[in-house]
Design a protein around this motif. Structure first.
Motif, mmCIF file in Angstrom:
data_model
loop_
_atom_site.group_PDB
_atom_site.id
_atom_site.type_symbol
_atom_site.label_atom_id
_atom_site.label_comp_id
_atom_site.label_asym_id
_atom_site.label_seq_id
_atom_site.Cartn_x
_atom_site.Cartn_y
_atom_site.Cartn_z
ATOM 1 N N GLU A 31 0.834 -1.204 0.000
ATOM 2 C CA GLU A 31 0.000 0.000 0.000
ATOM 3 C C GLU A 31 0.867 1.251 0.000
ATOM 4 N N VAL A 32 1.947 1.237 0.767
ATOM 5 C CA VAL A 32 2.875 2.367 0.801
ATOM 6 C C VAL A 32 3.531 2.556 -0.564
ATOM 7 N N VAL A 33 3.916 1.465 -1.203
ATOM 8 C CA VAL A 33 4.524 1.533 -2.536
ATOM 9 C C VAL A 33 3.525 2.074 -3.555
ATOM 10 N N ALA A 34 2.270 1.660 -3.444
ATOM 11 C CA ALA A 34 1.230 2.131 -4.367
ATOM 12 C C ALA A 34 1.038 3.639 -4.271
ATOM 13 N N GLN A 35 1.385 4.211 -3.114
ATOM 14 C CA GLN A 35 1.268 5.657 -2.943
ATOM 15 C C GLN A 35 2.535 6.391 -3.387
ATOM 16 N N MET A 212 12.925 7.361 5.278
ATOM 17 C CA MET A 212 12.668 6.718 6.563
ATOM 18 C C MET A 212 13.488 5.436 6.604
ATOM 19 N N ALA A 213 14.090 5.143 7.755
ATOM 20 C CA ALA A 213 14.843 3.903 7.937
ATOM 21 C C ALA A 213 14.355 3.219 9.208
ATOM 22 N N ILE A 214 14.212 1.901 9.135
ATOM 23 C CA ILE A 214 13.764 1.114 10.278
ATOM 24 C C ILE A 214 14.737 -0.040 10.485
ATOM 25 N N GLY A 215 15.255 -0.174 11.712
ATOM 26 C CA GLY A 215 16.209 -1.241 11.998
ATOM 27 C C GLY A 215 16.222 -1.603 13.467
ATOM 28 N N ASN A 216 17.053 -2.594 13.816
ATOM 29 C CA ASN A 216 17.013 -3.097 15.189
ATOM 30 C C ASN A 216 18.378 -3.358 15.819
ATOM 31 N N TYR A 217 19.498 -3.136 15.077
ATOM 32 C CA TYR A 217 20.765 -3.549 15.669
ATOM 33 C C TYR A 217 21.858 -2.533 15.364
ATOM 34 N N TYR A 218 23.046 -2.809 15.910
ATOM 35 C CA TYR A 218 24.142 -1.847 15.801
ATOM 36 C C TYR A 218 24.525 -1.552 14.354
ATOM 37 N N ASN A 219 24.405 -2.554 13.469
ATOM 38 C CA ASN A 219 24.740 -2.325 12.065
ATOM 39 C C ASN A 219 23.719 -1.436 11.366
ATOM 40 N N ASP A 220 22.609 -1.114 12.056
ATOM 41 C CA ASP A 220 21.599 -0.210 11.493
ATOM 42 C C ASP A 220 21.806 1.245 11.914
ATOM 43 N N ALA A 259 4.768 1.154 12.122
ATOM 44 C CA ALA A 259 5.454 2.406 11.795
ATOM 45 C C ALA A 259 4.996 2.957 10.442
ATOM 46 N N LEU A 260 4.823 2.078 9.462
ATOM 47 C CA LEU A 260 4.401 2.533 8.139
ATOM 48 C C LEU A 260 2.990 3.125 8.178
ATOM 49 N N ILE A 261 2.104 2.491 8.925
ATOM 50 C CA ILE A 261 0.748 3.024 9.043
ATOM 51 C C ILE A 261 0.787 4.407 9.736
ATOM 52 N N LYS A 262 1.598 4.519 10.785
ATOM 53 C CA LYS A 262 1.651 5.753 11.562
ATOM 54 C C LYS A 262 2.245 6.908 10.772
ATOM 55 N N TYR A 263 3.328 6.637 10.024
ATOM 56 C CA TYR A 263 4.075 7.731 9.412
ATOM 57 C C TYR A 263 3.907 7.865 7.907
ATOM 58 N N CYS A 264 3.340 6.844 7.255
ATOM 59 C CA CYS A 264 3.236 6.893 5.793
ATOM 60 C C CYS A 264 1.811 6.821 5.277
ATOM 61 N N LEU A 265 0.884 6.264 6.047
ATOM 62 C CA LEU A 265 -0.476 6.065 5.546
ATOM 63 C C LEU A 265 -1.498 6.962 6.222
ATOM 64 N N ASN A 266 -1.160 7.533 7.353
ATOM 65 C CA ASN A 266 -2.104 8.428 8.042
ATOM 66 C C ASN A 266 -1.896 9.866 7.586
#
Length: 266
Positions: A31-35, A212-220, A259-266
């Motif tokens: 959905e985000v890509v479609a937008q 926007m970047a989303i990650g979880n570890y030191y390499n991010d 996160a995508l719904i909060k920051y990209c679709l709303n």
């Protein structure tokens, strides 16, 4: 703010702990890509274990692999950019691993080589299977001529803590980082997810505040701090959360979708 480029880490971020793509998250990504947004997967994985995820989601575009050491077109599998490591500078690390019984692999953009293909331990075989990689036998080092992009040590968390401390005392010619609890990666000094994302964004004419970047570890960390909006997963170490602009739910709670719904679709 409409984000034009969204960089997603894979393991511990996009995938749950069972290494699964959750259908609801995939639907939200589509959905985000479609937008009009462009998705780029930024991972420590190789292209061959990352591109299938793009294909499962029905996406084209780019994957930033090997923690930024190689950027590849997912459709054509063309190497857009890679950072080549110095072969001679790797020799002390290889010797250390052999002398101390630490498993390691050596990576080109698309292939992975191990020191002893026969008799791999079950946990090592299982790890490669989970990451969709089929290791090859490392040839004689003197005969090696292919571009190297990443060197990885694999083992228990406690063992790698010791290795990381030992290597941290050396004069460091590489970018050395923990890409997971059980991995230490060495890449070219300038290779990182953030630098690769920067290069791709410049090529695409996209400013940092449109990313926007989303990650979880030191390499991010490098991509979270480069992007205009850096989001850490709830399952991230505390240092990663502190470096991010926001914290979303964990990878087992579809934090990417949230996160995508909060920051990209709303």
């Amino acid at each position: 703010m409409r984000y034009r480029l969204i960089a997603l880490d894979v393991d511990g971020t996009l995938l749950n702990d069972r290494h699964e793509l959750v259908p609801e998250t995939v639907d939200t990504i589509r959905e985000v890509v479609a937008q009009g947004a462009e998705i780029v997967l930024c991972t420590g994985r190789a292209p061959l274990s990352t591109i299938p995820l793009m294909e499962q989601m029905g996406l084209t575009g780019y994957v930033i692999s090997h923690n930024g050491a190689a950027t590849v077109d997912a459709a054509t599998r063309e190497i857009v950019h890679q950072y080549q490591m110095d072969k001679r500078s790797l020799e002390p690390y290889i010797s250390y691993c052999r002398e101390n019984g630490v498993h390691f692999d050596v990576n080109t953009a698309f292939e992975l080589y191990v020191d002893q293909l026969e008799g791999l331990k079950l946990e090592v075989q299982s790890m490669y299977e989970a990451f969709l990689m089929e290791p090859l036998q490392l040839p004689q080092w003197a005969d090696w001529s292919e571009p190297l992009v990443k060197f990885t040590a694999f083992g228990s968390m406690q063992r790698l803590d010791e290795v990381y401390r030992d290597w941290g005392r050396w004069e460091q010619p590489f970018n050395m980082l923990r890409s997971g609890d059980f991995f230490i990666d060495l890449m070219h000094k300038h290779a990182s997810k953030g630098e690769a994302l920067h290069q791709l964004a410049q090529q695409r004419g996209i400013a940092p505040d449109e990313i926007m970047a989303i990650g979880n570890y030191y390499n991010d960390l490098s991509m979270l701090t480069y992007a205009g909006k850096g989001i850490a997963m709830a399952n991230s170490p505390e240092e990663v959360k502190l470096a991010a602009d926001e914290v979303t739910l964990s990878n087992n709670e579809q934090g990417v979708r949230h996160a995508l719904i909060k920051y990209c679709l709303n």
